[in-house]
Design a protein around this motif. Structure first.
Motif, PDB file in Angstrom:
ATOM      1  N   ALA A 254       0.862  -1.198   0.000  1.00 53.35           N
ATOM      2  CA  ALA A 254       0.000   0.000   0.000  1.00 53.35           C
ATOM      3  C   ALA A 254       0.892   1.239   0.000  1.00 53.35           C
ATOM      4  O   ALA A 254       1.268   1.734   1.077  1.00 53.35           O
ATOM      5  N   PRO A 255       1.233   1.771  -1.167  1.00 60.64           N
ATOM      6  CA  PRO A 255       2.127   2.942  -1.212  1.00 60.64           C
ATOM      7  C   PRO A 255       1.559   4.161  -0.504  1.00 60.64           C
ATOM      8  O   PRO A 255       2.313   4.990   0.002  1.00 60.64           O
ATOM      9  N   ASN A 256       0.220   4.281  -0.430  1.00 54.96           N
ATOM     10  CA  ASN A 256      -0.381   5.442   0.244  1.00 54.96           C
ATOM     11  C   ASN A 256      -0.128   5.443   1.746  1.00 54.96           C
ATOM     12  O   ASN A 256      -0.306   6.473   2.401  1.00 54.96           O
ATOM     13  N   ALA A 257       0.284   4.287   2.287  1.00 54.40           N
ATOM     14  CA  ALA A 257       0.475   4.171   3.733  1.00 54.40           C
ATOM     15  C   ALA A 257       1.873   4.593   4.180  1.00 54.40           C
ATOM     16  O   ALA A 257       2.124   4.674   5.381  1.00 54.40           O
ATOM     17  N   LEU A 258       2.766   4.887   3.254  1.00 51.15           N
ATOM     18  CA  LEU A 258       4.131   5.241   3.607  1.00 51.15           C
ATOM     19  C   LEU A 258       4.183   6.640   4.232  1.00 51.15           C
ATOM     20  O   LEU A 258       3.368   7.503   3.913  1.00 51.15           O
ATOM     21  N   HIS A 259       5.171   6.871   5.071  1.00 51.31           N
ATOM     22  CA  HIS A 259       5.247   8.160   5.767  1.00 51.31           C
ATOM     23  C   HIS A 259       5.571   9.298   4.810  1.00 51.31           C
ATOM     24  O   HIS A 259       5.227  10.457   5.083  1.00 51.31           O
ATOM     25  N   ASP A 260       6.194   8.984   3.673  1.00 53.87           N
ATOM     26  CA  ASP A 260       6.538  10.012   2.685  1.00 53.87           C
ATOM     27  C   ASP A 260       5.739   9.870   1.395  1.00 53.87           C
ATOM     28  O   ASP A 260       6.169  10.316   0.336  1.00 53.87           O
ATOM     29  N   SER A 261       4.562   9.253   1.495  1.00 50.20           N
ATOM     30  CA  SER A 261       3.718   9.055   0.318  1.00 50.20           C
ATOM     31  C   SER A 261       3.153  10.378  -0.173  1.00 50.20           C
ATOM     32  O   SER A 261       2.773  11.250   0.624  1.00 50.20           O
ATOM     33  N   GLY A 262       3.082  10.510  -1.503  1.00 46.72           N
ATOM     34  CA  GLY A 262       2.460  11.691  -2.081  1.00 46.72           C
ATOM     35  C   GLY A 262       0.988  11.784  -1.741  1.00 46.72           C
ATOM     36  O   GLY A 262       0.425  12.886  -1.706  1.00 46.72           O
ATOM     37  N   ALA A 263       0.341  10.634  -1.474  1.00 51.26           N
ATOM     38  CA  ALA A 263      -1.080  10.645  -1.103  1.00 51.26           C
ATOM     39  C   ALA A 263      -1.297  11.287   0.259  1.00 51.26           C
ATOM     40  O   ALA A 263      -2.416  11.697   0.577  1.00 51.26           O
ATOM     41  N   ARG A 264      -0.239  11.370   1.057  1.00 49.26           N
ATOM     42  CA  ARG A 264      -0.323  11.991   2.377  1.00 49.26           C
ATOM     43  C   ARG A 264       0.419  13.328   2.366  1.00 49.26           C
ATOM     44  O   ARG A 264       1.046  13.725   3.355  1.00 49.26           O
ATOM     45  N   PHE A 265       0.318  14.040   1.282  1.00 54.64           N
ATOM     46  CA  PHE A 265       1.029  15.311   1.137  1.00 54.64           C
ATOM     47  C   PHE A 265       0.720  16.251   2.300  1.00 54.64           C
ATOM     48  O   PHE A 265      -0.439  16.404   2.694  1.00 54.64           O
ATOM     49  N   ASP A 266       1.763  16.841   2.836  1.00 57.97           N
ATOM     50  CA  ASP A 266       1.661  17.764   3.969  1.00 57.97           C
ATOM     51  C   ASP A 266       0.935  17.111   5.146  1.00 57.97           C
ATOM     52  O   ASP A 266      -0.060  17.645   5.664  1.00 57.97           O
ATOM     53  N   PRO A 267       1.423  15.941   5.606  1.00 54.59           N
ATOM     54  CA  PRO A 267       0.774  15.268   6.741  1.00 54.59           C
ATOM     55  C   PRO A 267       0.988  16.059   8.020  1.00 54.59           C
ATOM     56  O   PRO A 267       1.945  16.840   8.132  1.00 54.59           O
ATOM     57  N   PRO A 268       0.123  15.877   9.002  1.00 49.03           N
ATOM     58  CA  PRO A 268       0.318  16.577  10.277  1.00 49.03           C
ATOM     59  C   PRO A 268       1.591  16.100  10.953  1.00 49.03           C
ATOM     60  O   PRO A 268       1.911  14.910  10.936  1.00 49.03           O
ATOM     61  N   LYS A 269       2.329  17.025  11.531  1.00 50.99           N
ATOM     62  CA  LYS A 269       3.493  16.669  12.332  1.00 50.99           C
ATOM     63  C   LYS A 269       3.674  17.718  13.418  1.00 50.99           C
ATOM     64  O   LYS A 269       3.066  18.795  13.373  1.00 50.99           O
ATOM     65  N   CYS A 270       4.500  17.407  14.377  1.00 51.27           N
ATOM     66  CA  CYS A 270       4.648  18.281  15.536  1.00 51.27           C
ATOM     67  C   CYS A 270       5.363  19.566  15.144  1.00 51.27           C
ATOM     68  O   CYS A 270       6.388  19.543  14.457  1.00 51.27           O
ATOM     69  N   ASP A 271       4.830  20.682  15.592  1.00 54.73           N
ATOM     70  CA  ASP A 271       5.450  21.974  15.346  1.00 54.73           C
ATOM     71  C   ASP A 271       6.738  22.095  16.166  1.00 54.73           C
ATOM     72  O   ASP A 271       6.946  21.371  17.138  1.00 54.73           O
ATOM     73  N   ASP A 272       7.611  22.999  15.735  1.00 54.51           N
ATOM     74  CA  ASP A 272       8.863  23.203  16.462  1.00 54.51           C
ATOM     75  C   ASP A 272       8.589  23.520  17.932  1.00 54.51           C
ATOM     76  O   ASP A 272       7.655  24.253  18.263  1.00 54.51           O
ATOM     77  N   ASP A 273       9.411  22.952  18.789  1.00 56.78           N
ATOM     78  CA  ASP A 273       9.355  23.215  20.237  1.00 56.78           C
ATOM     79  C   ASP A 273       8.079  22.702  20.890  1.00 56.78           C
ATOM     80  O   ASP A 273       7.729  23.135  21.997  1.00 56.78           O
ATOM     81  N   THR A 274       7.370  21.790  20.238  1.00 57.15           N
ATOM     82  CA  THR A 274       6.212  21.164  20.865  1.00 57.15           C
ATOM     83  C   THR A 274       6.452  19.663  21.000  1.00 57.15           C
ATOM     84  O   THR A 274       7.245  19.079  20.265  1.00 57.15           O
ATOM     85  N   ARG A 275       5.809  19.058  21.968  1.00 59.14           N
ATOM     86  CA  ARG A 275       5.910  17.619  22.237  1.00 59.14           C
ATOM     87  C   ARG A 275       7.364  17.182  22.467  1.00 59.14           C
ATOM     88  O   ARG A 275       7.727  16.037  22.177  1.00 59.14           O
ATOM     89  N   VAL A 276       8.188  18.088  22.984  1.00 56.16           N
ATOM     90  CA  VAL A 276       9.607  17.806  23.129  1.00 56.16           C
ATOM     91  C   VAL A 276       9.847  16.615  24.056  1.00 56.16           C
ATOM     92  O   VAL A 276      10.651  15.721  23.759  1.00 56.16           O
ATOM     93  N   GLU A 277       9.124  16.571  25.178  1.00 54.83           N
ATOM     94  CA  GLU A 277       9.354  15.521  26.172  1.00 54.83           C
ATOM     95  C   GLU A 277       8.969  14.145  25.646  1.00 54.83           C
ATOM     96  O   GLU A 277       9.740  13.188  25.761  1.00 54.83           O
ATOM     97  N   VAL A 278       7.795  14.028  25.050  1.00 52.09           N
ATOM     98  CA  VAL A 278       7.352  12.710  24.587  1.00 52.09           C
ATOM     99  C   VAL A 278       8.167  12.262  23.377  1.00 52.09           C
ATOM    100  O   VAL A 278       8.481  11.076  23.229  1.00 52.09           O
ATOM    101  N   ILE A 279       8.536  13.180  22.497  1.00 51.34           N
ATOM    102  CA  ILE A 279       9.395  12.810  21.361  1.00 51.34           C
ATOM    103  C   ILE A 279      10.733  12.292  21.871  1.00 51.34           C
ATOM    104  O   ILE A 279      11.268  11.295  21.383  1.00 51.34           O
ATOM    105  N   GLY A 280      11.290  12.975  22.883  1.00 45.42           N
ATOM    106  CA  GLY A 280      12.545  12.519  23.461  1.00 45.42           C
ATOM    107  C   GLY A 280      12.434  11.133  24.060  1.00 45.42           C
ATOM    108  O   GLY A 280      13.340  10.297  23.913  1.00 45.42           O
ATOM    109  N   GLU A 281      11.314  10.874  24.741  1.00 44.50           N
ATOM    110  CA  GLU A 281      11.112   9.545  25.336  1.00 44.50           C
ATOM    111  C   GLU A 281      11.053   8.464  24.265  1.00 44.50           C
ATOM    112  O   GLU A 281      11.685   7.405  24.386  1.00 44.50           O
TER     113      GLU A 281
END
Length: 458
Positions: free
Chosen positions: A12-39
């Motif tokens: 399923a190519p649409n399921a890849l993290h860098d798939s064109g079907a998921r263009f501009d997917p949601p991701k954490c903004d700078d300086d947010t979720r720092v603690e959980v990302i680090g964990e």
């Protein structure tokens, strides 16, 4: 090669993290979720963690997919990403379990030519492997090829990319298939001969809750991060909204939107409170305000002052409403199919909403009472609403030695949705009818000598 073509057909190519079907997917903004990302990143990079599976659960809109996307990109940068698969209810190519193992195998095959050869050879040896169980597919497409690769190359499997990310398990169409996948992961990917770290994100629905509970396939094997409870996102949401609104204002041609006069701190705090710690509300606000065809000042005022009675054409909360409607419709359908007593799902839900409007005395054992005193009836009533509603200990109150529980809704905006017919549409339940029916129930079935869930003002 036939085997390679078959693998591509079943992935399923649409399921890849860098798939064109998921263009501009949601991701954490700078300086947010720092603690959980680090964990999470620390756990992935640990060569010998005590548990090799991590389950991230959280309310609808808590930001799980944004975290998964951010982790996927960071793992790819560090060359530790083995595979990522993003389920989606709306995409028929990735809302079922069938393509997940072939997709993981495809991504593993790109690590190096020899491993690709071993995977393709396994397919050519058994072209019907894709019709077999998930556990059998893991064995044929991943475990045996990896061991063959190790034997042929002399490589240490611990040196290959180890992170396998699976996002949105709850968006897989069939609960039994979700459970099958979790069991297959435990039996197949987590055996000692393989190096993988499995990072799974899901709303706290039946399959993942059962797997993590005592007796479940992940109990003692995986560790859990309950995102909505462990990490308070309020400060991150405040930073996100402030930064995004300032950026929108700076790019706007409306002189009223220019910093430092807009946005105001008062407006910001109203938005932060309304978000209830859930990123989806903040993202919905930014998406609406950033529309180029209109003044961001006017569009923000629409959100701040929006009510269904204002005869406004655009509903800034349409994405939220779609999310809530989908979850609620599925929960109602599952409840109605299982209920043999003819209880009204929407009545029970709205009785709680009205009781919460009146005071904080919303005890789930009262709900059991309205359900004819069935033991723990609230457990299955709330089973498919766990991404919107949770239960917690009722403070300083026990009945016959039993700890009473109270209801907590993750989203203030969900309460707004329930009370607004223009938003909830066919899922709307009139307040007057809920008050009357609940009042009758409280008279007919007293609990501990007090009216159960009475929503009638004194």
């Amino acid at each position: 090669m036939l085997g390679w073509k078959l693998l591509l057909q079943h992935a399923a190519p649409n399921a890849l993290h860098d798939s064109g079907a998921r263009f501009d997917p949601p991701k954490c903004d700078d300086d947010t979720r720092v603690e959980v990302i680090g964990e999470i990143m620390g756990w992935i990079q640990d060569r010998d963690p005590p548990q090799r599976c991590l389950c991230l659960t959280g309310a609808a809109g808590a930001g799980k997919s944004a975290l998964q996307q951010t982790i996927a990109e960071r793992c790819a940068e560090k060359n530790v990403l083995a595979s990522a698969f993003f389920f989606s209810t709306a995409d028929f190519t990735r809302n079922i379990v069938a393509p997940i193992i072939p997709t993981i195998a495809y991504q593993l095959s790109r690590i190096n030519p020899l491993l690709r050869y071993c995977i393709v050879a396994a397919i050519e040896d058994d072209p019907l492997v894709f019709s077999k169980s998930l556990r059998a597919q893991i064995e044929s497409l991943i475990t045996r090829p990896l061991l063959q690769y190790q034997e042929k190359s002399g490589a240490d499997l611990r040196d290959i990319p180890r992170a396998i990310l699976i996002d949105g398990l709850d968006e897989c169409a069939n609960e039994d298939h979700q459970a099958e996948l979790l069991t297959a992961i435990k039996d197949g990917f987590l055996n000692e001969s393989l190096p993988f770290r499995l990072f799974i994100a899901s709303r706290p629905e039946w399959a993942i809750r059962t797997a993590l509970a005592a007796g479940g396939c992940f109990h003692g094997v995986a560790y859990q991060i309950q995102l909505s409870d462990k990490y308070d996102a309020t400060a991150d949401i405040r930073r996100f909204l402030w930064r995004k609104l300032l950026d929108i204002g700076a790019r706007s041609s409306d002189p009223q939107a220019q910093p430092p006069f807009w946005p105001t701190l008062q407006d910001l705090e109203i938005l932060v409170r309304a978000a209830s710690g859930q990123f989806i509300y903040a993202a919905t606000v930014i998406r609406f305000v950033s529309e180029r065809r209109g003044s961001p000042v006017n569009r923000l005022n629409t959100i701040l002052n929006w009510t269904s009675g204002n005869n406004q054409r655009s509903n800034p909360f349409a994405p939220l409403d779609l999310l809530y409607a989908n979850i609620l419709s599925k929960a109602k359908e599952a409840y109605d199919a299982a209920d043999i007593n003819g209880h009204d799902f929407l009545l029970l839900l709205n009785a709680y909403r009205l009781n919460m409007d009146r005071n904080n005395d919303h005890i789930v054992q009262d709900l059991d009472h309205l359900l004819c005193s069935e033991h723990d009836a609230h457990v299955w009533f709330l089973s498919d609403l766990r991404s919107l509603i949770t239960t917690e200990a009722y403070p300083n109150h026990r009945a016959s030695g039993q700890q009473l529980l109270q209801l907590r809704m993750y989203h203030k905006s969900f309460l707004d949705f329930l009370s607004d017919q223009s938003r909830s549409k066919e899922l709307f339940f009139p307040k007057s009818e809920a008050v009357w029916k609940t009042f009758i129930g409280s008279i007919m079935q007293p609990l501990h000598g007090t009216p159960a869930m009475s929503t009638v003002d004194a």
